[in-house]
Design an enzyme around this catalytic site. Structure first.
Site, PDB file in Angstrom:
ATOM      1  N   PRO A   2      56.480  32.591  27.738  1.00 48.67           N
ATOM      2  CA  PRO A   2      56.161  31.700  26.605  1.00 48.67           C
ATOM      3  C   PRO A   2      55.601  32.493  25.427  1.00 48.67           C
ATOM      4  CG  PRO A   2      54.569  31.445  28.393  1.00 48.67           C
ATOM      5  CD  PRO A   2      55.689  32.294  28.919  1.00 48.67           C
ATOM      6  N   GLU A   3      55.974  32.075  24.229  1.00 45.66           N
ATOM      7  CA  GLU A   3      55.483  32.715  23.010  1.00 45.66           C
ATOM      8  C   GLU A   3      54.743  31.665  22.185  1.00 45.66           C
ATOM      9  OE1 GLU A   3      58.783  35.028  21.295  1.00 45.66           O
ATOM     10  OE2 GLU A   3      59.751  34.984  23.240  1.00 45.66           O
TER      11      GLU A   3
END
Ligand SMILES: [Zn+2]
Length: 272
Positions: A2-3
């Protein structure tokens, strides 16, 4: 992994569903994810209200009423899910926080990642958040700051965008997407990118991240059973994980190449 858009989507859901509620019970199935003994963790969070939920880089910071915070890093495969009071908790989470509403907040696959208990007062100096570069969406982070940071670097642009000490919160998906948006090949040397291109990169970064946040990022794991937000940006991806497919802009075929040890996805016609 995840970013910013994915973690921001998690933050939004935690704020909406968990903030203001009190932790009543704790189950730890993976004590290695914690930085303190289970009893210390449980004693510190039980009967405490979640007072705020923030994000820094790719990490979630849930602060409690007693000046303690829980910092979560999901790394590659971790995720969090809320089970409503009438729902059966399925799977084997690394950690479960049961809330006063009867709901269960369950953290899954925190294997490479962690769940750390820290003092809220020390957030800025704690090792988990130390050394991180600026947040690309911080209103204080201006074009001049970005250009100045770039001028100090020499290597290839894609690995640089993913360097957490350069700027925080960008990983493989959005580094590919932002380079497509800016028309820059992932292998270009930072020192050979014109100021006009660097400027485009800055505005693409801002615009791309904001749009991805609005559409719920590309996370596959839903936050609740009725979550319709998470993952909504997936169909908007232009190059990431589209190897062999046609570019939406020019119809050329999207290519993949290892750059800095990670897969770079790009359009050989739209990017120079
Ligand atoms: Zn193209």
């Amino acid at each position: 992994m995840p970013e910013i858009p994915e973690i921001e989507t998690v933050r939004y859901h935690l704020e909406k569903h968990v903030q203001g509620k009190t932790i009543k019970h704790v189950i730890v199935n993976r004590d290695k994810a914690l930085n303190v003994p289970i009893e210390v963790f449980a004693n510190s969070v039980i009967n405490q209200e979640v007072s705020s939920v923030r994000r820094r880089a790719k990490q979630i910071i849930m602060s409690l009423n007693n000046a303690k915070s829980i910092i979560v890093h999901f790394m590659l495969e971790g995720y969090v899910r809320l089970f409503y009071a009438n729902e059966e908790l399925v799977g084997r989470p690394s950690l479960i926080l049961s809330l006063d509403t009867g709901e269960n907040l369950a953290f899954f696959k925190i294997n490479l990642g962690y769940i750390h208990l820290v003092n809220t007062t020390n957030l800025k100096v704690m090792p988990e958040l130390e050394g991180l570069g600026p947040e690309p969406l911080d209103p204080e982070f201006k074009l001049e700051d970005f250009l100045s940071l770039l001028s100090q670097r020499k290597g290839m642009i894609k690995p640089l965008l993913m360097d957490q000490q350069f700027i925080a919160g960008i990983g493989n998906v959005y580094s590919n997407e932002v380079l497509f948006c800016s028309g820059i090949l992932p292998t270009r040397k930072t020192s050979q990118i014109s100021e006009q291109e660097q400027t485009r990169l800055f505005y693409c970064l801002e615009d791309l991240l904001n749009r991805a946040i609005q559409l719920g990022g590309v996370y596959e794991e839903k936050f609740t059973s009725d979550d319709v937000l998470t993952g909504g940006f997936e169909p908007k991806l232009q190059v990431a994980y589209r190897t062999g497919e046609q570019c939406f802009v020019c119809s050329d075929i999207i290519k993949t190449e290892k750059v800095g040890g990670r897969n770079a996805f790009y359009c050989p016609t739209c990017q120079h």
